[in-house]
Write a protein that holds these residues in place. Structure first.
Motif, PDB file in Angstrom:
ATOM      1  N   ASP A  87       0.836  -1.209   0.000  1.00 33.86           N
ATOM      2  CA  ASP A  87       0.000   0.000   0.000  1.00 33.86           C
ATOM      3  C   ASP A  87       0.867   1.254   0.000  1.00 33.86           C
ATOM      4  N   GLU A  99       1.428   4.137  -3.162  1.00 38.93           N
ATOM      5  CA  GLU A  99       1.324   5.596  -3.016  1.00 38.93           C
ATOM      6  C   GLU A  99       2.456   6.302  -3.768  1.00 38.93           C
ATOM      7  N   CYS A 117       1.761   5.736  -7.775  1.00 37.46           N
ATOM      8  CA  CYS A 117       0.599   6.378  -8.404  1.00 37.46           C
ATOM      9  C   CYS A 117       0.651   7.902  -8.354  1.00 37.46           C
ATOM     10  N   THR A 118       1.815   8.479  -8.689  1.00 36.18           N
ATOM     11  CA  THR A 118       1.936   9.937  -8.747  1.00 36.18           C
ATOM     12  C   THR A 118       1.829  10.385 -10.209  1.00 36.18           C
ATOM     13  N   CYS A 167      -3.777   1.547  -9.172  1.00 34.70           N
ATOM     14  CA  CYS A 167      -3.907   2.760  -8.357  1.00 34.70           C
ATOM     15  C   CYS A 167      -5.277   2.846  -7.698  1.00 34.70           C
ATOM     16  N   PRO A 168      -5.322   3.306  -6.444  1.00 35.67           N
ATOM     17  CA  PRO A 168      -6.604   3.467  -5.752  1.00 35.67           C
ATOM     18  C   PRO A 168      -7.398   4.630  -6.346  1.00 35.67           C
ATOM     19  N   PRO A 169      -8.704   4.669  -6.103  1.00 40.95           N
ATOM     20  CA  PRO A 169      -9.570   5.688  -6.725  1.00 40.95           C
ATOM     21  C   PRO A 169      -9.134   7.126  -6.489  1.00 40.95           C
ATOM     22  N   HIS A 170      -8.573   7.432  -5.322  1.00 40.30           N
ATOM     23  CA  HIS A 170      -8.219   8.830  -5.042  1.00 40.30           C
ATOM     24  C   HIS A 170      -6.941   9.256  -5.773  1.00 40.30           C
ATOM     25  N   LEU A 171      -6.187   8.315  -6.326  1.00 36.29           N
ATOM     26  CA  LEU A 171      -4.958   8.659  -7.032  1.00 36.29           C
ATOM     27  C   LEU A 171      -5.016   8.383  -8.538  1.00 36.29           C
ATOM     28  N   GLU A 172      -5.929   7.514  -8.941  1.00 39.12           N
ATOM     29  CA  GLU A 172      -5.925   7.061 -10.329  1.00 39.12           C
ATOM     30  C   GLU A 172      -6.215   8.159 -11.354  1.00 39.12           C
TER      31      GLU A 172
END
Length: 209
Positions: free
Chosen positions: A79, A83, A86-87, A105-110
């Protein structure tokens, strides 16, 4: 301290602990399995954009040494690695390198990652096409020089002595045919160079973002 395990992780853990499948190359060596730092391994996998299911590959690698992955520790490391993966900056770099994105990538970063990744992909494709056209131009220019040399060689033969009328006519016909092909090749090169200029301009514009 008792760690709480989310339902989806429980299901994922059950899937990983099923029968060992035959795989290709081992992802971890014997020494790495016996002295595994599962948080670090998870972080490295996350930072490389590997899917969570990659832990199954590690499990198979370590099974013959009697070592089972620490699922929760691995996933915590992964995890954290995700982070860093996924920048937006990394998304563009991955796209420009022509590498693939595996939807990790998680939804808040994708959204931000994908936008940059797609920009990088466009730059990669343009760069690839530019290189291909440059190679075609280089090849075409070499062929033009070779054709011109052949034309000049036949022209020298044309003014030579002891040529029959039929031989002279044959040389003339060959020269005319080669000159037509030479002109066509020049036109093709001009179109390629124009296209190259368009692509160069598009690439410069994209690189400004």
């Amino acid at each position: 301290m008792i760690l709480s395990v989310s339902p989806w992780r429980k299901l994922f853990a059950v899937a990983l602990l099923g029968p060992v499948l035959i795989s290709g190359c081992a992802t971890l060596s014997k020494d790495e399995c016996l002295h595994a730092q599962w948080y670090t391994i998870g972080f490295e996998d996350g930072a490389a954009g590997r899917k969570a299911s990659y832990l199954g590959e590690h499990r198979e690698s370590c099974a013959e040494y009697g070592v089972a992955p620490d699922f929760e520790t691995y996933m915590s490391g992964r995890d954290a690695g995700i982070e860093s993966y996924c920048t937006e900056h990394n998304g563009r770099a991955i796209g420009e390198a022509g590498s693939q994105y595996h939807g990790v990538c998680p939804p808040h970063l994708e959204p931000g990652f994908l936008a940059s990744f797609q920009l990088g992909q466009s730059i990669y494709q343009l760069t690839k096409e530019i290189k291909q056209i440059e190679q075609e131009i280089e090849k075409g220019e070499t062929e033009l020089l070779d054709t011109r040399d052949l034309i000049e060689e036949k022209e020298r033969k044309l003014v030579g002595e002891n040529l029959t009328r039929d031989h002279r006519q044959k040389l003339l016909n060959e020269i005319k045919a080669m000159e037509r092909n030479y002109g066509k090749s020049q036109s093709d090169l001009s179109r390629l160079k124009y296209r190259l200029g368009e692509l160069d301009q598009s690439l410069r514009e994209l690189e400004q973002y």
